[in-house]
Write an enzyme that holds these catalytic residues in place. Structure first.
Site, PDB file in Angstrom:
ATOM      1  CG  ASP A   1      -3.369 -29.690  14.009  1.00  0.00           C
ATOM      2  OD1 ASP A   1      -3.802 -29.315  12.892  1.00  0.00           O
ATOM      3  OD2 ASP A   1      -2.155 -29.741  14.270  1.00  0.00           O
TER       4      ASP A   1
ATOM      5  CD  GLU B   1       0.269 -28.198   9.330  1.00  0.00           C
ATOM      6  OE1 GLU B   1       1.288 -28.276   8.614  1.00  0.00           O
ATOM      7  OE2 GLU B   1       0.176 -27.407  10.279  1.00  0.00           O
ATOM      8  CD  GLU B   2       0.492 -25.816  13.504  1.00  0.00           C
ATOM      9  OE1 GLU B   2       1.717 -25.805  13.286  1.00  0.00           O
ATOM     10  OE2 GLU B   2      -0.272 -24.888  13.214  1.00  0.00           O
TER      11      GLU B   2
ATOM     12  CG  HIS C   1       2.655 -21.147  15.102  1.00  0.00           C
ATOM     13  ND1 HIS C   1       3.534 -22.212  14.960  1.00  0.00           N
ATOM     14  CD2 HIS C   1       1.617 -21.436  14.294  1.00  0.00           C
ATOM     15  CE1 HIS C   1       3.030 -23.079  14.090  1.00  0.00           C
ATOM     16  NE2 HIS C   1       1.871 -22.629  13.667  1.00  0.00           N
TER      17      HIS C   1
HETATM   18 ZN   LIG Z   1       0.807 -23.436  12.114  1.00  0.00          ZN
HETATM   19 ZN   LIG Z   2      -1.333 -23.863   9.842  1.00  0.00          ZN
END
Ligand SMILES: [Zn+2]
Ligand SMILES: [Zn+2]
Length: 396
Positions: free
Chosen positions: A79, A137-138, A367
């Site tokens: 993701d 996952e995030e 990020h």
């Molecule tokens: Zn991340």
């Molecule tokens: Zn990651």
């Protein structure tokens, strides 16, 4: 040992091509259908048994060896993030407001490479490799969704391995492997809170219940949970990352809302930070005649690597990159990872692969809208995981 290094290097151009495709087509959270379709099509084209829609949008490739043996899983998250990309390379995200800014595009490409190499050698493979491509996952726990959907149980997975490319551990230079025995990444717990007062004129505060002043007190008091109630020997973080309330300078608003994250390793820290956060909020609000709401969101357990498996992995990695390039991380990180859910179910390890490169300007943190990683490590990620699967299934 089979020469997985050369085999992986031989598919490096394809790895780059796949990674760039993933980068151009990011999906956020569980909405990774487009990537899932791409992955499933590739797996099927190599005659790999493929499951789709696992844990909503996850994909699983099952490479069955010709000889019976143990079952090991390789896990990749696929993701992206809700972020507007600011990079200027020629494979930038095609979707406004979405970007692979954590390197999961690399993880997806690496796991495809592992599947391809293992499938080519399945007549010699002993046992089974289960290649897991997970969504979300995030922050939404895609790993937990796939486990609930039976991905480990159905295939009798006995061990699991996965990694993260990028700049997560500053001590890792390009191509170095970071490992950790035991706890490696923190438990995380999101929360939302509101302080509900009574609005009014900024000049007549005594006729109001001012949620701005009360929130300020709450946030300061929360920091004291870390400094005064948590043992100084236990790591813990309570961060308020978002605070919202009010419209202009002379109106006291009705309410202030906050969002934050709590991070820790030890169950004792969970008690202090998670449970006491609401008690402190409630107490302060009660003292000043305000009301409150408090809601816990997604929580990830701490990521804990299995000691024996990690030692085994370190040996495999040392053969590929040299023992001097396999580093035991000095400290675990307070970052969270939902690989933790898998590692709670079966023994295994999670490792970091250094992929920053100041010479190429690859220095931005995860990020960040200009995050990138050096694609030159893709083949190495494939070699590490493929060799791990191979040696594990041979020796067990
Ligand atoms: Zn991340
Ligand atoms: Zn990651």
């Amino acid at each position: 040992m089979t020469d997985w290094k050369s085999a992986a290097q031989a598919i490096q151009p394809e790895l780059v091509q796949w990674r760039r495709w993933f980068h151009q087509h990011p999906g956020v959270g569980f909405a990774v259908e487009e990537a899932a379709e791409y992955i499933a099509a590739k797996l099927r084209s190599w005659d790999i048994e493929t499951e789709t829609g696992v844990g909503r949008t996850g994909v699983v490739g099952i490479v069955r060896g010709a000889r019976p043996g143990p079952v090991i899983a390789v896990r990749a998250d696929i993701d992206a993030l809700p972020l507007q990309e600011e990079n200027e390379h020629d494979f930038v995200s095609r979707y406004p407001g979405k970007m692979h800014a954590c390197g999961h595009d690399g993880h997806a490409a690496i796991a495809l490479g592992v599947a391809k190499l293992l499938a080519q050698r399945r007549r010699e493979l002993k046992g089974t490799a289960v290649i897991i491509f997970q969504p979300a996952e995030e922050g939404q726990g895609g790993a937990a969704a796939m486990i609930a959907d039976g991905v480990l149980r159905r295939h009798n997975v006995q061990a699991i391995v996965g990694g993260h490319v990028g700049l997560l551990a500053p001590e890792l230079a390009l191509g170095q492997v970071g490992i950790c025995y035991g706890p490696m990444m923190a438990a995380t717990c999101e929360f939302e809170a509101e302080v509900i007062g009574r609005g009014g004129h900024g000049a007549q505060p005594h006729q109001t219940v001012d949620p701005v002043v009360i929130s300020a007190e709450v946030i300061t008091a929360w920091q004291r949970l870390v400094s005064r109630e948590l043992s100084p020997l236990l790591p813990g973080v309570l961060t308020v990352g978002k605070i919202e309330g009010g419209r202009t300078h002379n109106i006291i608003p009705e309410k202030v809302s906050m969002r934050g994250t709590i991070r820790y390793f030890h169950p004792e820290a969970e008690k202090v930070l998670v449970r006491r956060a609401e008690e402190v909020l409630a107490g302060i609000c009660q003292a000043w005649n305000a009301r409150h709401t408090f809601r816990l969101g997604t929580a990830y357990p701490p990521l804990v690597n299995d000691g024996d498996f990690t030692a085994f992995f370190a040996g495999v990695a040392a053969k590929l990159v040299g023992a001097e390039n396999v580093k035991v991380l000095e400290y675990p990180t307070m970052g969270g990872e939902d690989m933790a859910f898998f590692l709670r179910e079966v023994p295994g390890t999670f490792y970091f692969l250094g992929a920053g490169n100041p010479e190429k300007g690859i220095v931005h943190p995860h990020h960040h809208p200009r995050f990138d990683f050096d694609e030159d490590v893709l083949w190495l990620g494939v070699a590490l995981l493929t060799a791990t699967v191979w040696e594990y299934t041979q020796k067990n």
